[in-house]
Design a protein around this motif. Structure first.
Motif, PDB file in Angstrom:
ATOM      1  N   LEU A 126      -3.118   4.098  12.166  1.00 25.25           N
ATOM      2  CA  LEU A 126      -2.610   4.077  10.796  1.00 25.25           C
ATOM      3  C   LEU A 126      -1.106   3.929  10.867  1.00 25.25           C
ATOM      4  O   LEU A 126      -0.445   4.683  11.578  1.00 25.25           O
ATOM      5  CB  LEU A 126      -2.956   5.379  10.069  1.00 25.25           C
ATOM      6  CG  LEU A 126      -4.432   5.719   9.897  1.00 25.25           C
ATOM      7  CD1 LEU A 126      -4.570   7.082   9.235  1.00 25.25           C
ATOM      8  CD2 LEU A 126      -5.135   4.662   9.087  1.00 25.25           C
ATOM      9  N   CYS A 127      -0.582   2.916  10.148  1.00 18.79           N
ATOM     10  CA  CYS A 127       0.872   2.782  10.116  1.00 18.79           C
ATOM     11  C   CYS A 127       1.313   2.261   8.757  1.00 18.79           C
ATOM     12  O   CYS A 127       0.563   1.595   8.043  1.00 18.79           O
ATOM     13  CB  CYS A 127       1.387   1.895  11.253  1.00 18.79           C
ATOM     14  SG  CYS A 127       0.903   0.202  11.196  1.00 18.79           S
ATOM     15  N   GLN A 128       2.549   2.570   8.395  1.00 22.50           N
ATOM     16  CA  GLN A 128       3.080   2.195   7.090  1.00 22.50           C
ATOM     17  C   GLN A 128       3.262   0.684   6.961  1.00 22.50           C
ATOM     18  O   GLN A 128       3.127   0.142   5.878  1.00 22.50           O
ATOM     19  CB  GLN A 128       4.421   2.900   6.848  1.00 22.50           C
ATOM     20  CG  GLN A 128       4.273   4.395   6.679  1.00 22.50           C
ATOM     21  CD  GLN A 128       5.607   5.110   6.564  1.00 22.50           C
ATOM     22  OE1 GLN A 128       6.596   4.668   7.125  1.00 22.50           O
ATOM     23  NE2 GLN A 128       5.604   6.230   5.850  1.00 22.50           N
ATOM     24  N   GLY A 129       3.544   0.002   8.058  1.00 28.29           N
ATOM     25  CA  GLY A 129       3.803  -1.440   7.999  1.00 28.29           C
ATOM     26  C   GLY A 129       2.605  -2.295   8.330  1.00 28.29           C
ATOM     27  O   GLY A 129       2.755  -3.460   8.719  1.00 28.29           O
ATOM     28  N   ALA A 130       1.373  -1.778   8.147  1.00 25.80           N
ATOM     29  CA  ALA A 130       0.166  -2.515   8.516  1.00 25.80           C
ATOM     30  C   ALA A 130      -0.109  -3.705   7.617  1.00 25.80           C
ATOM     31  O   ALA A 130      -0.949  -4.531   7.945  1.00 25.80           O
ATOM     32  CB  ALA A 130      -1.036  -1.582   8.532  1.00 25.80           C
ATOM     33  N   ASP A 131       0.600  -3.822   6.482  1.00 29.17           N
ATOM     34  CA  ASP A 131       0.377  -4.976   5.610  1.00 29.17           C
ATOM     35  C   ASP A 131       0.987  -6.252   6.192  1.00 29.17           C
ATOM     36  O   ASP A 131       0.666  -7.340   5.754  1.00 29.17           O
ATOM     37  CB  ASP A 131       0.894  -4.709   4.200  1.00 29.17           C
ATOM     38  CG  ASP A 131       2.299  -4.156   4.165  1.00 29.17           C
ATOM     39  OD1 ASP A 131       2.862  -3.898   5.243  1.00 29.17           O
ATOM     40  OD2 ASP A 131       2.827  -3.968   3.052  1.00 29.17           O
ATOM     41  N   SER A 132       1.828  -6.132   7.203  1.00 28.50           N
ATOM     42  CA  SER A 132       2.429  -7.288   7.869  1.00 28.50           C
ATOM     43  C   SER A 132       1.553  -7.701   9.056  1.00 28.50           C
ATOM     44  O   SER A 132       1.297  -6.899   9.955  1.00 28.50           O
ATOM     45  CB  SER A 132       3.837  -6.932   8.357  1.00 28.50           C
ATOM     46  OG  SER A 132       4.299  -7.906   9.254  1.00 28.50           O
ATOM     47  N   CYS A 136       0.732  -5.771  12.708  1.00 23.53           N
ATOM     48  CA  CYS A 136      -0.650  -5.503  13.145  1.00 23.53           C
ATOM     49  C   CYS A 136      -0.901  -6.089  14.528  1.00 23.53           C
ATOM     50  O   CYS A 136      -1.497  -5.430  15.387  1.00 23.53           O
ATOM     51  CB  CYS A 136      -1.648  -6.086  12.154  1.00 23.53           C
ATOM     52  SG  CYS A 136      -1.816  -5.140  10.645  1.00 23.53           S
ATOM     53  N   LEU A 157      -4.703  -0.001  10.288  1.00 18.74           N
ATOM     54  CA  LEU A 157      -4.863   0.175   8.851  1.00 18.74           C
ATOM     55  C   LEU A 157      -3.568   0.676   8.232  1.00 18.74           C
ATOM     56  O   LEU A 157      -2.771   1.339   8.887  1.00 18.74           O
ATOM     57  CB  LEU A 157      -5.997   1.174   8.566  1.00 18.74           C
ATOM     58  CG  LEU A 157      -7.355   0.842   9.213  1.00 18.74           C
ATOM     59  CD1 LEU A 157      -8.283   2.031   9.099  1.00 18.74           C
ATOM     60  CD2 LEU A 157      -7.953  -0.390   8.576  1.00 18.74           C
ATOM     61  N   LYS A 158      -3.399   0.371   6.931  1.00 25.39           N
ATOM     62  CA  LYS A 158      -2.200   0.775   6.199  1.00 25.39           C
ATOM     63  C   LYS A 158      -2.291   2.263   5.869  1.00 25.39           C
ATOM     64  O   LYS A 158      -3.301   2.750   5.391  1.00 25.39           O
ATOM     65  CB  LYS A 158      -2.073  -0.041   4.917  1.00 25.39           C
ATOM     66  CG  LYS A 158      -0.943   0.390   4.028  1.00 25.39           C
ATOM     67  CD  LYS A 158       0.008  -0.732   3.813  1.00 25.39           C
ATOM     68  CE  LYS A 158       1.085  -0.334   2.835  1.00 25.39           C
ATOM     69  NZ  LYS A 158       2.335  -0.074   3.499  1.00 25.39           N
ATOM     70  N   MET A 159      -1.197   2.950   6.129  1.00 24.45           N
ATOM     71  CA  MET A 159      -1.096   4.383   5.815  1.00 24.45           C
ATOM     72  C   MET A 159      -0.650   4.535   4.376  1.00 24.45           C
ATOM     73  O   MET A 159       0.162   3.766   3.893  1.00 24.45           O
ATOM     74  CB  MET A 159      -0.079   5.032   6.770  1.00 24.45           C
ATOM     75  CG  MET A 159       0.071   6.520   6.615  1.00 24.45           C
ATOM     76  SD  MET A 159       1.365   7.186   7.680  1.00 24.45           S
ATOM     77  CE  MET A 159       0.550   7.152   9.245  1.00 24.45           C
ATOM     78  N   LYS A 160      -1.169   5.538   3.677  1.00 24.92           N
ATOM     79  CA  LYS A 160      -0.734   5.737   2.289  1.00 24.92           C
ATOM     80  C   LYS A 160       0.531   6.520   2.210  1.00 24.92           C
ATOM     81  O   LYS A 160       1.023   7.133   3.063  1.00 24.92           O
ATOM     82  CB  LYS A 160      -1.820   6.390   1.455  1.00 24.92           C
ATOM     83  CG  LYS A 160      -2.295   7.743   1.931  1.00 24.92           C
ATOM     84  CD  LYS A 160      -3.264   8.287   0.948  1.00 24.92           C
ATOM     85  CE  LYS A 160      -3.857   9.586   1.424  1.00 24.92           C
ATOM     86  NZ  LYS A 160      -4.682  10.222   0.463  1.00 24.92           N
TER      87      LYS A 160
END
Length: 160
Positions: A126-132, A136, A157-160
């Protein structure tokens, strides 16, 4: 043949071979006494805290330094834990014996040939920058190199 004559011959025989008879008797008695077996069972060492905890913590620390990753949490699942392979001695027979060493404190243990690292089943990151997609990919490659997992066994996966 009368009993008196037999008795006389037996007494002569015992007198002549008394030491041999005594040695045979002592040998039979010693063979009947159960021996004291000291078998040291070598139990593979099982670590209380799995080694993946330290690997997990190091991965979190390193992955959080990837450009754009931000805060990171890692979960690793193990297929099998750390395995210890002991050195064996293979004599001419088909039996293998573990080589045992005795330390200064007289504790016996098996001679360790190698320690195999744990094998992993999968990883979730889980990481904050997973949308990139670049983040990933970098995270998957880093986790793959450390754990030996295929990139298809790693979820980022993206962290909330």
């Amino acid at each position: 043949m009368d009993i008196g004559n037999m008795r006389e011959k037996t007494v002569k025989w015992i007198g002549k071979y008394k030491y041999l008879a005594l040695i045979i008797l002592v040998g039979v008695v010693l063979m009947l006494i159960p021996g004291k077996k000291e078998e040291t069972a070598i139990v593979p060492e099982v670590s209380v805290s799995p080694p993946s905890v330290s690997i997990r913590e190091e991965l979190e620390k390193i992955l959080s330094n990837i450009q754009g990753a931000g805060r990171v949490q890692v979960m690793l699942t193990e297929k099998s834990g750390e395995q210890i392979v002991y050195q064996t001695d293979t004599p001419s027979s088909d039996r293998e014996d573990t080589v045992i060493i005795t330390g200064q404190d007289r504790v016996q243990s098996g001679l360790v040939q190698q320690i195999l690292p744990p094998t992993y089943r999968g990883a979730i990151v889980l990481c904050q920058g997973a949308d990139s997609p670049a983040v990933c990919l970098a995270v998957k490659e880093a986790v793959s190199k450390v754990t030996g997992l295929d990139t298809s066994e790693i979820s980022v996966l993206k962290m909330k």
